[in-house]
Every structure is written in C-alpha cells, then in structure tokens.
Design an enzyme around this catalytic site. Structure first.
Site, PDB file in Angstrom:
ATOM      1  N   SER A   1       0.818  -1.217   0.000  1.00  0.00           N
ATOM      2  CA  SER A   1       0.000   0.000   0.000  1.00  0.00           C
ATOM      3  C   SER A   1       0.854   1.270   0.000  1.00  0.00           C
ATOM      4  O   SER A   1       1.594   1.527  -0.937  1.00  0.00           O
ATOM      5  CB  SER A   1      -0.952  -0.044   1.198  1.00  0.00           C
ATOM      6  OG  SER A   1      -1.895   0.987   1.163  1.00  0.00           O
TER       7      SER A   1
ATOM      8  N   ASP B   1      -5.898   1.912  -3.553  1.00  0.00           N
ATOM      9  CA  ASP B   1      -7.176   1.660  -2.893  1.00  0.00           C
ATOM     10  C   ASP B   1      -7.613   2.861  -2.056  1.00  0.00           C
ATOM     11  O   ASP B   1      -8.647   2.827  -1.405  1.00  0.00           O
ATOM     12  CB  ASP B   1      -7.139   0.385  -2.048  1.00  0.00           C
ATOM     13  CG  ASP B   1      -6.162   0.427  -0.891  1.00  0.00           C
ATOM     14  OD1 ASP B   1      -5.392   1.406  -0.782  1.00  0.00           O
ATOM     15  OD2 ASP B   1      -6.162  -0.518  -0.078  1.00  0.00           O
TER      16      ASP B   1
END
Length: 461
Positions: A106, A257
């Site tokens: 991430s 995301d």
C-alpha cells in the site's frame, strides 16, 4: 490480528519478516485448500486463483513464489500483472475466481511488501481461512478433520498452470469508464499516481472521459513507489494543481485503494471531506440508503457536526477499512470510509477504490456545477492534536484509574464542542492521545493533561 496477518494482509520488509518462502507457502496452502474444498463437493477441476501486484521491485519475486506454490498444489494462477488492489477484488468477484492475491504494501516504502488475500466475492479473506494459513506457516495445520504435517504435491496433469490475464485488468478499466455519468470535457485534472499501481490505469480512464489530464509520479522504477509522491505526500499535488491552474487533483497510494483530493485552490480534500461531499450529494437525491454514512472513530469531529447540521446519521467503527466494510455489509449502508482516503462505494465495489473515488467526486462537481472548494466549504474541520506515548503496557496505561478520570474530566469539559480519544496502536507499544476542539490551544492543553498523568504514574518507557 494474527501472528502474520493484520487487518490489511501479511505485511513486512521484503525478505526479512516477509520472505519469498512465506509467499511460496501461502501459495501452497491456498492452492491445496481450495482444491480440497472442490473435491469435498465432488468437483475435480483445478482451483482458479488470480494475482495482481504493485510496482515494487520485490513484487516480482513474491509473484513467482506464489505461482510456484499455487501450481505445485494443483491450482491455476491467473496473472493480472501490475494493477490496483480494487481491480483484483473486482476481477475475483465478476470472473468467479476461488480467491485472489494482491502483492502490495500500500502506502509503505518500496522495501516493504505485503500479501493481501481476497475471497471469491471480492472481499477481504475470512478470518477462518487466514487462521488456517497461519497454522500452516507454523506447521500446525488441522483442516478437514485431519492434522497435516505437509501438504500433498500435485502430479502429472494435475499440476497447475499459469495464465496471462492482462485482459482482466483491461476489463476493469472499461468498468471504471462505464461508471462515468458525465463527460469531463473542459476540465483540467491532475493525477498523482505515486509511481504505483495506478500509473497505467488512472490516466486512461480520465482521458477516455474527456478530461485534459496532467499526470505526475507515473514513472515507476521499482524503488520510487510512494517516494515523495501520492496520497502520503499530498503537498506535491497541491503545488502542482496551483502551478498548472487545474480544476482539481487526485492522489492515489501505492496500490490505489485510497484517494485524497486537492481543490482548485490547492487545499487538501481529505477522506472526511469526501464522505461529506458525496454523502450530502446522495441525501439531496434521496439515495442515501438508511440515511447513514459509516466512518471510523478517527474521523474528524467536524465531520459529525456537519452531518448533524444536514440531518445525516453516522456510524463509527474501529480504525480499518475492513471494519468499515463489515459494518456497511451488515447494515445495508452504501457509503463509508476513512480519513486517509479509503472510501467504499458498496454499490460499485467491495473494497476501497481510489480511482472510483476520484470519479465519484468528479460526478458531484459536474452534476452540481460547482468548484470542489465550494462543495467542501460547509464542512469545517476541527483542529486536532495527537500525541503518541510509548508505554510499558498499553492495556495497563489505559486501565489506570487516574488516566480514566482525566479522560472523563476532559470529556465533560469539552461537552459538545470537541472530543478526546485514547486508543492503543495495533503495531507499536504506543498509546495515542488525541483531542479535537474549536482551537489548537484547547487541544494541546487537554492532551498535555492526560499525557502528564500517564507519565507521572510510571507507564512510559
């Protein structure tokens, strides 16, 4: 959280506490487990498992290790190559895969990486399966009524194969484009791709919808993901939007995301702003199911005050998009997210999706015919002071009667003008003390009062 997996997968420094051997074993387990589930149901076909990865140098190593484990256990591995986490979740769901794996850490620096496991519904893997993965990693697997010291290898024509599945990624791009309700023609839009997974997707979507698109940090080299780029360094996009005279900007993290926005004046539009803007947009059209937006306990106090003023109800979950989604699913809510920019539009996706978030904000801009700064203006963010206190025992520090009394005193003093939140870190020996109030001085005063008692009572390291 388990020994290896947290709320967002198995994450660590590549080849230190997350190794190629770990990935191989995760692949071995998932290939065997889903094959065994099929066999128990009288289905002898190979499990189908889809894999995506971000742009870290180590992502290729983990991809090949996973493929080795999956195919050795008899599963077919479908490769989306470099793509976003939400695209993997989408393809897992619509193409009926048994499960999916995203290789990413991430927003972390390039030397970290992670394995995010996703089920066949495009949701984060069930805890029951995660527990079995961990048991196998520790050599203590008990599944299907039997203890397994080692898993069987597939043989002959049962050995799995690898399938290039870049077409799945392209179909996801088409899906995003199909969600564009308005042409973006005449809009000058900035995109910061964090040198991550969105680098070859985000611009294609905005170009297709007619925007004049300006892109930065879309030249990944394996080690520059998130480096002074993306949603964790929003100041780069803020400067870019102002210099280029853009109408808005959107910054993604390494696996895309999450999304943070920048208005035409260069102001940050946080995840809380996004929840307010889109929540209000839905309510004005009588489309906000249950009249409820789901946030976390870390969302700004100003968000809840703003919702109160326009009659929107809200729920507060623990920190983590996993908990936000679980609440949304259980209670039929369609909008939720985190301050960090993990926003879930459950009508369209089963996970946070940064590019989808940018499209939904563009939808409001085009529909309302207003600038982003105007849409955000009614939400007044409260000042906040957060102090991390390193302690010997997180539970003992929070359970201390003097600390609890101090927290209650601050709560009573703030009343409806602010709040205090004391919570422990999930990954460090730290207690976080946070106060939000109408001015910074008040925040600092009350944080200091509680922190001083924690220290005075001997809890600090």
């Amino acid at each position: 959280m388990g020994k290896y997996f947290g709320t967002d997968g198995f994450r660590g420094t590549a080849n230190e506490n997350l190794t190629a051997d770990h990935a191989y074993k995760v692949g071995r387990f998932l290939g065997w487990y889903y094959g065994e589930l099929k066999r128990q149901n009288g289905d002898d076909s190979a499990p189908r498992i889809v894999i995506g990865k971000d742009t870290r140098r180590s992502s290729y190593m983990f991809e090949y290790s996973l493929v080795g484990g999956l195919t050795a256990s008899g599963a077919d591995a479908y490769l989306l190559h470099v793509t976003t986490t939400p695209s993997v979740a989408y393809i897992s769901r619509v193409d009926s895969f048994d499960c999916a794996i995203m290789i990413s850490a991430s927003h972390n620096p390039y030397y970290d990486n992670g394995l995010k496991l996703i089920n066949g519904s495009g949701e984060k893997m069930e805890d029951s399966v995660i527990e079995l993965v961990e048991a196998y990693l520790d050599g203590k697997l008990n599944a299907f009524g039997k203890e397994w010291t080692e898993l069987p290898f597939a043989k002959g024509d049962k050995i799995g194969r690898t399938v290039d599945y870049v077409s799945g990624r392209n179909r996801y791009v088409g899906y995003l484009i199909s969600l564009g309700m308005y042409s973006f023609r005449g809009m000058k839009i900035g995109l910061d791709c964090a040198n991550g997974a969105s680098w070859n997707i985000a611009k294609a979507v905005f170009d297709a919808l007619g925007a004049e698109t300006y892109v930065i940090n879309a030249e990944p080299d394996g080690v520059n993901i998130n480096e002074n780029a993306g949603s964790t360094h929003i100041e780069v996009l803020q400067k870019f939007v102002v210099e280029k005279g853009l109408d808005a900007g959107f910054a993604f993290d390494g696996d895309a995301d999450r999304c943070l926005c920048v208005d035409e004046k260069g102001n940050l539009i946080s995840g809380d702003h996004i929840l307010y803007i889109y929540g209000r947009y839905l309510k004005e059209r009588d489309k906000l199911v249950n009249n409820t937006v789901v946030a976390t306990i870390m969302s700004n106090f100003g968000l809840f005050k703003a919702f109160d003023e326009i009659g929107i109800e809200y729920a507060k979950t623990k920190v983590g998009d996993k908990y936000v989604y679980e609440y949304m699913k259980e209670n039929g809510c369609i909008l939720g997210g985190e301050q960090s920019g993990h926003i879930i539009f459950s009508k369209y996706a089963s996970t946070g999706d940064g590019i989808l978030t940018s499209l939904k904000i563009m939808q409001v801009i085009m529909s309302r015919k207003k600038k982003l700064s105007e849409l955000a203006a009614p939400f007044a963010e409260y000042p906040q002071v957060l102090v991390n206190v390193r302690v010997k025992d997180k539970a003992a520090a929070q359970a201390d009667a003097d600390v609890q009394a101090a927290v209650k005193n601050v709560t009573d003093a703030l009343g409806s003008t602010g709040r205090i939140l004391v919570r422990e870190s999930g990954t460090e020996p730290v207690v976080r003390v946070m106060v939000e109030a109408e001015d910074k001085e008040t925040c600092q005063k009350y944080v200091d009062e509680v922190v001083d008692i924690i220290r005075r009572n001997g809890h600090t390291v």
